[in-house]
Motif scaffolding. Structure first.
Motif, mmCIF file in Angstrom:
data_model
loop_
_atom_site.group_PDB
_atom_site.id
_atom_site.type_symbol
_atom_site.label_atom_id
_atom_site.label_comp_id
_atom_site.label_asym_id
_atom_site.label_seq_id
_atom_site.Cartn_x
_atom_site.Cartn_y
_atom_site.Cartn_z
ATOM 1 N N SER A 146 -3.226 -15.177 -0.986
ATOM 2 C CA SER A 146 -2.909 -15.101 0.440
ATOM 3 C C SER A 146 -3.518 -16.270 1.212
ATOM 4 N N THR A 186 -9.403 -8.387 5.714
ATOM 5 C CA THR A 186 -8.540 -9.104 6.653
ATOM 6 C C THR A 186 -7.732 -8.139 7.504
ATOM 7 N N TYR A 230 -4.475 -6.987 9.460
ATOM 8 C CA TYR A 230 -3.026 -7.149 9.367
ATOM 9 C C TYR A 230 -2.354 -6.329 10.468
ATOM 10 N N GLN A 264 -7.456 -4.717 5.659
ATOM 11 C CA GLN A 264 -7.064 -4.630 4.257
ATOM 12 C C GLN A 264 -7.793 -5.685 3.429
ATOM 13 N N GLY A 295 1.856 -9.577 9.757
ATOM 14 C CA GLY A 295 1.053 -10.139 8.677
ATOM 15 C C GLY A 295 -0.408 -10.284 9.036
ATOM 16 N N ALA A 296 -1.118 -11.090 8.253
ATOM 17 C CA ALA A 296 -2.559 -11.281 8.430
ATOM 18 C C ALA A 296 -2.836 -12.155 9.651
ATOM 19 N N TYR A 335 -3.351 -18.250 5.433
ATOM 20 C CA TYR A 335 -2.745 -18.415 6.755
ATOM 21 C C TYR A 335 -3.289 -19.669 7.419
ATOM 22 N N ALA A 345 -7.148 -8.718 1.402
ATOM 23 C CA ALA A 345 -6.029 -9.644 1.271
ATOM 24 C C ALA A 345 -5.672 -9.844 -0.194
#
Length: 218
Positions: free
Chosen positions: A136, A153, A155, A130, A159-160, A138, A132
């Motif tokens: 966003s 990114t 997912y 996707q 989540g990512a 992480y 991001a």
């Protein structure tokens, strides 16, 4: 697990493709044989590449163009293949981590594809590439919180966890027996993926003792 590319990413970057390898591996420190190969390849690339030539690699060029199209600066956030080659050209070399990461990085620097290898046991449900969302972040490997907004990114339901520049800590490859999924990020089509996926598989067999590998392209 099902792996797919979101309509948004496909719409913005229509040549996006993912090469996928799925396998079980015993992750250990690299053998001297693998380290010697690694160092030989790095030494060869140091002689062959310049900073200007790195940008001419078609897979690196395509990734940079994808970043720009998605709204991310390819200069501020370099993809992993480009970043590693720049370290090599600057004489900084590359860190040696473990057998799977060494194979991952060897194929990345020789092909120009950014590649991520992930502990499948730390992933949940299906995976989708996707764009991001704004803001966003992480926790990266060896880094504090990483700004991943607008990057292409990966997912899962939690989540990512990965992108072509820097992966999250959640699914990082650590020592021990693991189910692993390796993903090639391509933004210039799937035509060249099979050859490099086959070479990756050969390295897994020769240097990591992996005998059964599933391969497919998304």
């Amino acid at each position: 697990m099902k792996i797919s590319i979101s309509d948004e990413v496909s719409g913005i970057c229509p040549k996006t493709a993912l090469g996928v390898l799925s396998y079980k591996a015993t992750v250990v420190p690299s053998t001297q044989e693998l380290i010697a190969l690694f160092e030989d390849v790095v030494a060869t690339l140091f002689q062959e590449y310049s900073i200007e030539k790195i940008a001419q690699n078609p897979h690196i060029t395509a990734t940079r163009q994808a970043y720009k199209a998605l709204g991310k600066s390819p200069h501020e956030y370099r993809n992993a293949a480009e970043a590693m080659l720049r370290r090599i050209v600057q004489g900084k070399g590359l860190y040696q981590i473990n057998n799977i990461v060494e194979v991952n990085n060897l194929i990345s620097i020789t092909s120009g594809y950014s590649i991520g290898s992930y502990d499948a046991n730390q992933l949940k449900g299906n995976i989708e590439l996707q764009r991001a969302a704004s803001g966003s972040h992480y926790d990266g490997i060896g880094k504090a919180s990483i700004n991943i907004e607008y990057l292409p990114t990966l997912y899962d339901e939690l989540g990512a966890f990965g992108n072509p520049s820097s992966d999250s800590r959640r699914a990082m490859i650590q020592l021990g027996d693991h189910e692993i999924v390796t993903i090639f990020y391509s933004f210039d089509g799937a035509e060249k993926l099979d050859n490099w996926m086959e070479r990756f598989s050969l390295y897994l067999k020769n240097y990591c003792g992996v005998m059964r590998i599933e391969k497919w392209v998304v």
